[in-house]
Scaffold this motif. Structure first.
Motif, PDB file in Angstrom:
ATOM      1  N   PHE A  90       7.604   0.684  -4.035  1.00  0.00           N
ATOM      2  CA  PHE A  90       6.326   1.339  -3.787  1.00  0.00           C
ATOM      3  C   PHE A  90       5.174   0.564  -4.414  1.00  0.00           C
ATOM      4  N   GLN A  91       5.394  -0.031  -5.570  1.00  0.00           N
ATOM      5  CA  GLN A  91       4.375  -0.898  -6.157  1.00  0.00           C
ATOM      6  C   GLN A  91       4.188  -2.171  -5.343  1.00  0.00           C
ATOM      7  N   GLU A  92       5.275  -2.641  -4.744  1.00  0.00           N
ATOM      8  CA  GLU A  92       5.198  -3.851  -3.938  1.00  0.00           C
ATOM      9  C   GLU A  92       4.322  -3.663  -2.706  1.00  0.00           C
ATOM     10  N   VAL A  93       4.163  -2.418  -2.248  1.00  0.00           N
ATOM     11  CA  VAL A  93       3.282  -2.132  -1.103  1.00  0.00           C
ATOM     12  C   VAL A  93       1.887  -2.686  -1.344  1.00  0.00           C
ATOM     13  N   ALA A  94       1.389  -2.577  -2.569  1.00  0.00           N
ATOM     14  CA  ALA A  94       0.064  -3.116  -2.905  1.00  0.00           C
ATOM     15  C   ALA A  94       0.142  -4.534  -3.453  1.00  0.00           C
TER      16      ALA A  94
END
Length: 265
Positions: A90-94
């Motif tokens: 989910f952090q990798e999305v940004a």
């Protein structure tokens, strides 16, 4: 129907969220698709990226119902493991867009909430429609922003602004976001403006553009002055007299558009 599409034209990658019936809300499948799109572009012969969303909103945040089902399992096992280097999915999305070696421009309209707001923060530049609204929405659901927001927000705005947005979960208009440094500029047609800017960037030396993004990252990293100055010198030395720079000079002198070769890293 895919959650995300990528089209490359004129060395510009157009990455579009394509879940308009849900205002591009992020469910696990879309999170995977956004990350996959970013990773797929890492080695591509591109010079800029335009991020946008189909329909009435850029991205209205998390698809709460889909994540509610996941929460009934083991949230720690889902969130804490580092699945992508220093980040989880989910952090990798940004964060994937910050690591991309070329400039990323987000075209924002409608709701830019929660996950969508943090995705936009991962871009180098954010161009918003006047009616766009931005929000750190997680507190509405008893949560905190955990998709890279706290790594990215302090580089853009003040601590009190971050706290107000986080504690209140209240949307703010694009004009206020611009005043607080969260939006780069406002445009009646943000996608057209983003594409025009990307086109201008794509016409510049690709090796110099990539060097500039690396250098800005060093400057933002907390490195000391000596490290930043040395990074400037090393990046410049690697550009002077090389094919891209020589073509830029020749084009300037001839009053024509430059024609660059294959991707330079």
């Amino acid at each position: 129907m895919p959650r995300v599409t990528t089209e490359i034209e004129g060395h510009i990658a157009h990455v579009t969220l394509t879940r308009p019936d849900k205002r591009n809300a992020v469910d696990p499948e879309m999170a995977e698709a956004i990350v996959a799109a970013g990773h797929a572009l890492m080695g591509a012969d591109i010079r800029a990226v335009v991020l946008s969303g189909e329909g009435r909103a850029f991205c209205a945040g998390l698809d709460v119902m889909s994540f509610a089902a996941l929460a009934r399992g083991d949230p720690e096992a889902l969130i804490v493991p580092r699945t992508h280097g220093t980040t989880n999915l989910f952090q990798e999305v940004a964060m994937v867009w910050r690591r991309l070696p070329v400039p990323v421009i987000a075209a924002l309209h409608g709701a830019v909430y929660g996950a969508g707001f943090q995705l936009a923060l991962g871009a180098d530049i954010r161009i918003a429609a006047p009616e766009a609204e931005l929000a750190i929405m997680e507190m509405k659901w008893g949560l905190i922003p955990d998709m890279g927001g706290m790594a990215l927000l302090p580089r853009l705005t003040r601590s009190d602004v971050i706290r107000r947005l986080t504690y209140s979960a209240q949307p703010i208009p694009a004009a206020q976001a611009a005043a607080w440094g969260l939006v780069t500029e406002i445009a009646a047609d943000p996608l057209a403006a983003a594409c025009a800017l990307a086109g201008g960037i794509a016409a510049r030396s690709p090796s110099a553009i990539r060097a500039a993004k690396r250098l800005v990252a060093v400057a933002e990293s907390g490195a000391d002055e000596a490290e930043i100055l040395m990074a400037e010198s090393r990046e410049q030395a690697a550009l002077v007299g090389k094919p891209d720079q020589m073509e830029q000079i020749a084009a300037n002198m001839a009053g024509r558009a430059p024609v660059f070769g294959d991707r330079n890293t």
